[in-house]
Design an enzyme around this catalytic site. Structure first.
Site, short mmCIF file in Angstrom:
data_model
loop_
_atom_site.label_atom_id
_atom_site.label_comp_id
_atom_site.label_asym_id
_atom_site.label_seq_id
_atom_site.Cartn_x
_atom_site.Cartn_y
_atom_site.Cartn_z
N ASP A 100 -11.79 -12.96 -14.80
CA ASP A 100 -11.23 -12.95 -16.14
C ASP A 100 -9.85 -13.58 -16.23
O ASP A 100 -9.10 -13.31 -17.15
CB ASP A 100 -11.13 -11.50 -16.63
CG ASP A 100 -10.44 -10.59 -15.62
OD1 ASP A 100 -9.66 -11.09 -14.79
OD2 ASP A 100 -10.68 -9.37 -15.66
N HIS A 211 0.87 -3.28 -12.27
CA HIS A 211 1.38 -4.62 -12.53
C HIS A 211 0.92 -5.23 -13.85
O HIS A 211 1.36 -6.31 -14.21
CB HIS A 211 0.93 -5.57 -11.41
CG HIS A 211 -0.55 -5.83 -11.42
ND1 HIS A 211 -1.45 -4.95 -10.87
CD2 HIS A 211 -1.28 -6.85 -11.94
CE1 HIS A 211 -2.67 -5.43 -11.02
NE2 HIS A 211 -2.59 -6.57 -11.68
N ARG A 213 0.27 -6.67 -17.52
CA ARG A 213 1.19 -7.11 -18.56
C ARG A 213 1.36 -6.06 -19.65
O ARG A 213 2.45 -5.82 -20.15
CB ARG A 213 0.67 -8.41 -19.22
CG ARG A 213 0.72 -9.63 -18.33
CD ARG A 213 0.03 -10.81 -19.00
NE ARG A 213 -0.12 -11.95 -18.09
CZ ARG A 213 0.74 -12.96 -18.01
NH1 ARG A 213 1.81 -12.97 -18.77
NH2 ARG A 213 0.53 -13.96 -17.17
#
Length: 390
Positions: A100, A211, A213
Site C-alpha cells: 500500500d 511511526h 503519519r
C-alpha cells in the site's frame, strides 16, 4: 507465450522488501520459468538496505529517490520518472507491486501506462477509512483499479475486492508472504541476548513500534506517556522501542522516555534482530500492519495503536486487539495483559489466519498458470476459522 516470464519487482520500503523477498528467493532457488528483475525506489533507504542484506537480494535497478523531508508528491514524481526509464529498458511481461505504499501505487500506474499486466501482492486490504492509515488506504484502492492479478492473503480480502467489482477469476487467495519471510528468518543463526546485552531478557519484554503519519502529534505523545507510566509501575518489564528515523518521533521519545532505566530506545533494527527480539517478547504494542500478521505465528499478543485496522482477521482470531491511542486506554490494556493470565493465554494461543509459509510458492504457481505455463488453476489458501468469505 514467452519462454521465460520476465517479472519486475517494484518496491522501496522495509515492509515491501520483507514481503517480496521470499518470492524472489523462491524463484532463484527453483526452476519456475520466471526471470526476476528487482527495482527499488529506496523510499526508505537505510531500513530497505537492511532487509536486502538479510535476505541477500541483488538489486538490478536502484532509483535511490529518498531525500530528506520528502513529501508524498516528491516520492510520486521521482518514482514515476524512475519506473518509466526501467520499463522502457527492460520491457517486462509482468510487474509486481506489494501492499500500500506510494512506490506500489506509482509502480502500478506506470505499468498501466505501458499496458503491462500488474500483480498486486497483499491485495484487498481495507480499513474503510480514507485517512486511517494515511495515505495507505487510498493507495490500496487505487492499486486495485490498476491490478490484473490480485494475490490476496485471506478470504476476507477477496470479499472486499468482489464488493468493488473485481472479477473472481482475477483473485487468488495465497496467504501472506510475511509469514514466509518470518519462517525463513526464525531459522537463521543469531544470538539476540549476546547482541543486546543491555536488555534483561529474564524480564517480560514489551516490544513497541510507533511511526504512522496519522499518529504524529498528540497521539504519539499519549502513547509515550502511557509507556512511561507502565515502565515506572512494573519493574519486572523491559520496554524495547526501535525508534523510527523521523525526528518528530525520536525527539519526543527521548524527552518522555529517555531517562527511564527499563526503557530501551534503539536505532531502527535490521529485520533479523527485530524478529529475534519479537520471539523473546511477552507482547507487542504497535501501529504497524505487518506485525499484526507476524506476531501471532510466534504466539505473541498484539495491541494495535490505531482507530481501525485493515486486518480484521487477526481481531476475529483473537490474536490482535485494536486499542486506539488514548493514554488511559493504552495503560488499561497493557495492564490487563500483564496481570490477567487468562486473557494473555487466550490471545497468545489463537490461530494465525494469515498463512502457512507457502504463499510465495502459490504466487509463483499462479504466475505460471496466468502465463499458460501450467494448465490447472492453483488452489486457494483458506486459514482455519476463515472458510466462509467475509
Amino acid at each position: 507465450m514467452p519462454d521465460k516470464i520476465k517479472a519486475m519487482f517494484f518496491f522501496g520500503t522495509r515492509p515491501e522488501a520483507i514481503k517480496m523477498a521470499p518470492i524472489i528467493k523462491k524463484i532463484e532457488e527453483g526452476n519456475s520459468g520466471i526471470e526476476p528483475r528487482v527495482v527499488v525506489t529506496a523510499q526508505h533507504r537505510q531500513m530497505l538496505d537492511q532487509v536486502l542484506d538479510t535476505f541477500d537480494i541483488e538489486v538490478d535497478y536502484d532509483l535511490n529517490i529518498m531525500r530528506s523531508n520528502q513529501s508524498l508528491s516528491d516520492i510520486t514524481e521521482r518514482a514515476v520518472q524512475g519506473f518509466e526509464k526501467v520499463i522502457r529498458e527492460e520491457d517486462p511481461h509482468m510487474i509486481l507491486v506489494q501492499g500500500d505504499t506510494t512506490t506500489a501505487f506509482v509502480g502500478g500506474l506506470v505499468a498501466n501506462y505501458h499496458k503491462i499486466p500488474v500483480g498486486h501482492v497483499e491485495a484487498g486490504l481495507r480499513s474503510f477509512d480514507k485517512f486511517n492509515p494515511f495515505p495507505e488506504e487510498i493507495n490500496r484502492k487505487l492499486i486495485s483499479v490498476l491490478t490484473d492479478i490480485h494475490f490476496v492473503p485471506t478470504s476476507v480480502s477477496k470479499e472486499n475486492l468482489l464488493r468493488e467489482g473485481v472479477p473472481s477469476d482475477h483473485i487468488f487467495i495465497t496467504g501472506n508472504t510475511v509469514i514466509d519471510a518470518l519462517f525463513r528468518t526464525v531459522k537463521m543463526d543469531f544470538d539476540v541476548e549476546e547482541s543486546f546485552p543491555f536488555i534483561d531478557f529474564h524480564k517480560r519484554i514489551i516490544l513497541v513500534t510507533a511511526h504512522r503519519r496519522e499518529n504524529l502529534g498528540p497521539n504519539i505523545r499519549q502513547i509515550f506517556e502511557a509507556l512511561g507510566q507502565i515502565s515506572r509501575e512494573y519493574k519486572d518489564v523491559e520496554i524495547v522501542f526501535p525508534v523510527h528515523l523521523n525526528p518528530r518521533i525520536g525527539d519526543l521519545a527521548g524527552e518522555i522516555l529517555g531517562d527511564l532505566p527499563n526503557v530501551h530506545l534503539l536505532k531502527p533494527l535490521d529485520y533479523l534482530s527485530f524478529v529475534k527480539i519479537m520471539e523473546k517478547s511477552y507482547f507487542i504494542l504497535t501501529d504497524s500492519g505487518g506485525i499484526q500478521e507476524e506476531a501471532p505465528s510466534l504466539g505473541k499478543p498484539v495491541l494495535v495503536l490505531r482507530k481501525v485496522t485493515e486486518r480484521p482477521e487477526a481481531v476475529k482470531a483473537g490474536t490482535v486487539k485494536v486499542i486506539g491511542t488514548k493514554k488511559e486506554d493504552i495503560i488499561r490494556e497493557m495492564k490487563n495483559l500483564l496481570e490477567n493470565e487468562e486473557d494473555y493465554m487466550r490471545m497468545s494461543h489463537s490461530i494465525n489466519p494469515y498463512g502457512d509459509g507457502r504463499a510465495s510458492e502459490r504466487i509463483i504457481s499462479i504466475l505460471r498458470y496466468c502465463f499458460q505455463k501450467d494448465s490447472e488453476r492453483p488452489r486457494d489458501f483458506i486459514a482455519p476459522g476463515l472458510e466462509v468469505i467475509g
